[in-house]
Design a protein around this motif. Structure first.
Motif, PDB file in Angstrom:
ATOM      1  N   TRP A  64       0.769  -1.079  -0.081  1.00  0.00           N
ATOM      2  CA  TRP A  64      -0.092  -0.034  -0.026  1.00  0.00           C
ATOM      3  C   TRP A  64       0.975   1.397  -0.041  1.00  0.00           C
ATOM      4  O   TRP A  64       0.553   2.243  -0.667  1.00  0.00           O
ATOM      5  N   MET A  65       1.964   1.216   0.679  1.00  0.00           N
ATOM      6  CA  MET A  65       3.014   2.338   0.880  1.00  0.00           C
ATOM      7  C   MET A  65       3.776   2.300  -0.415  1.00  0.00           C
ATOM      8  O   MET A  65       4.699   3.340  -0.440  1.00  0.00           O
ATOM      9  N   ASP A  66       3.794   1.198  -1.162  1.00  0.00           N
ATOM     10  CA  ASP A  66       4.636   1.140  -2.197  1.00  0.00           C
ATOM     11  C   ASP A  66       6.360   1.217  -2.003  1.00  0.00           C
ATOM     12  O   ASP A  66       7.037   2.262  -2.638  1.00  0.00           O
ATOM     13  N   VAL A  67       6.758   0.870  -0.655  1.00  0.00           N
ATOM     14  CA  VAL A  67       8.134   0.650  -0.386  1.00  0.00           C
ATOM     15  C   VAL A  67       8.866  -0.502  -0.652  1.00  0.00           C
ATOM     16  O   VAL A  67       8.183  -1.653  -0.741  1.00  0.00           O
ATOM     17  N   PRO A  68      10.152  -0.408  -0.779  1.00  0.00           N
ATOM     18  CA  PRO A  68      11.036  -1.561  -1.257  1.00  0.00           C
ATOM     19  C   PRO A  68      10.823  -2.682  -0.155  1.00  0.00           C
ATOM     20  O   PRO A  68      11.138  -3.975  -0.689  1.00  0.00           O
ATOM     21  N   GLU A  69      10.558  -2.555   1.086  1.00  0.00           N
ATOM     22  CA  GLU A  69      10.570  -3.656   1.805  1.00  0.00           C
ATOM     23  C   GLU A  69       9.535  -5.045   1.391  1.00  0.00           C
ATOM     24  O   GLU A  69       9.508  -6.146   1.897  1.00  0.00           O
ATOM     25  N   GLN A  70       8.774  -4.510   0.590  1.00  0.00           N
ATOM     26  CA  GLN A  70       7.543  -5.338   0.182  1.00  0.00           C
ATOM     27  C   GLN A  70       8.142  -6.498  -0.631  1.00  0.00           C
ATOM     28  O   GLN A  70       7.746  -7.719  -0.357  1.00  0.00           O
ATOM     29  N   PHE A  71       9.316  -6.436  -1.164  1.00  0.00           N
ATOM     30  CA  PHE A  71      10.142  -7.346  -2.010  1.00  0.00           C
ATOM     31  C   PHE A  71      10.509  -8.409  -0.965  1.00  0.00           C
ATOM     32  O   PHE A  71      10.670  -9.685  -1.301  1.00  0.00           O
ATOM     33  N   GLU A  72      11.128  -7.808  -0.207  1.00  0.00           N
ATOM     34  CA  GLU A  72      11.755  -9.075   1.153  1.00  0.00           C
ATOM     35  C   GLU A  72      10.913  -9.745   1.669  1.00  0.00           C
ATOM     36  O   GLU A  72      10.846 -11.084   1.716  1.00  0.00           O
ATOM     37  N   ILE A  73       9.544  -9.067   1.826  1.00  0.00           N
ATOM     38  CA  ILE A  73       8.418  -9.616   2.496  1.00  0.00           C
ATOM     39  C   ILE A  73       7.903 -10.761   1.525  1.00  0.00           C
ATOM     40  O   ILE A  73       7.779 -12.201   1.844  1.00  0.00           O
ATOM     41  N   ARG A  74       7.763 -10.565   0.394  1.00  0.00           N
ATOM     42  CA  ARG A  74       7.265 -11.332  -0.676  1.00  0.00           C
ATOM     43  C   ARG A  74       8.222 -12.414  -1.044  1.00  0.00           C
ATOM     44  O   ARG A  74       7.578 -13.791  -0.912  1.00  0.00           O
ATOM     45  N   GLY A  75       9.502 -12.495  -0.801  1.00  0.00           N
ATOM     46  CA  GLY A  75      10.411 -13.462  -1.020  1.00  0.00           C
ATOM     47  C   GLY A  75      10.315 -14.265   0.113  1.00  0.00           C
ATOM     48  O   GLY A  75      10.333 -15.697   0.181  1.00  0.00           O
ATOM     49  N   LEU A  76      10.248 -13.923   1.341  1.00  0.00           N
ATOM     50  CA  LEU A  76      10.060 -14.791   2.721  1.00  0.00           C
ATOM     51  C   LEU A  76       8.861 -15.594   2.599  1.00  0.00           C
ATOM     52  O   LEU A  76       8.772 -16.859   2.977  1.00  0.00           O
ATOM     53  N   LEU A  77       7.812 -14.905   2.350  1.00  0.00           N
ATOM     54  CA  LEU A  77       6.487 -15.680   2.009  1.00  0.00           C
ATOM     55  C   LEU A  77       6.580 -16.947   0.864  1.00  0.00           C
ATOM     56  O   LEU A  77       6.126 -18.019   1.166  1.00  0.00           O
TER      57      LEU A  77
END
Length: 85
Positions: A64-77
């Motif tokens: 929602w915030m469109d921040v780079p941390e989304q990619f790390e979390i997607r990878g962990l999931l």
């Protein structure tokens, strides 16, 4: 995280819970997501399903915030799905 690394897991989890409570009270979504991510990391080995739920909540905020941390979390999931415990 430092507390967790030195073997103080319960204190680490308590700090992340406190951070989540504060971030929620002051309506600071980025810090909410960081706290959720920290809780997920803490629970990853002991309660992978709960960790996944925390990560999904964090991901929703990061996206929602469109921040780079989304990619790390997607990878962990994705790792958790490809390597079920």
């Amino acid at each position: 995280m430092t507390l967790r690394v030195v073997g103080r897991q319960e204190e680490s989890a308590a700090m992340f819970r406190q951070a989540l409570d504060i971030a929620t009270r002051i309506a600071h979504p980025y810090e909410q997501a960081r706290a959720l991510s920290g809780l997920a990391e803490h629970l990853a080995d002991t309660d992978p399903e709960e960790a996944r739920r925390y990560r999904q909540r964090a991901l929703a905020i990061f996206e929602w915030m469109d921040v780079p941390e989304q990619f790390e979390i997607r990878g962990l999931l994705a790792e958790a799905v490809s390597d079920p415990a």
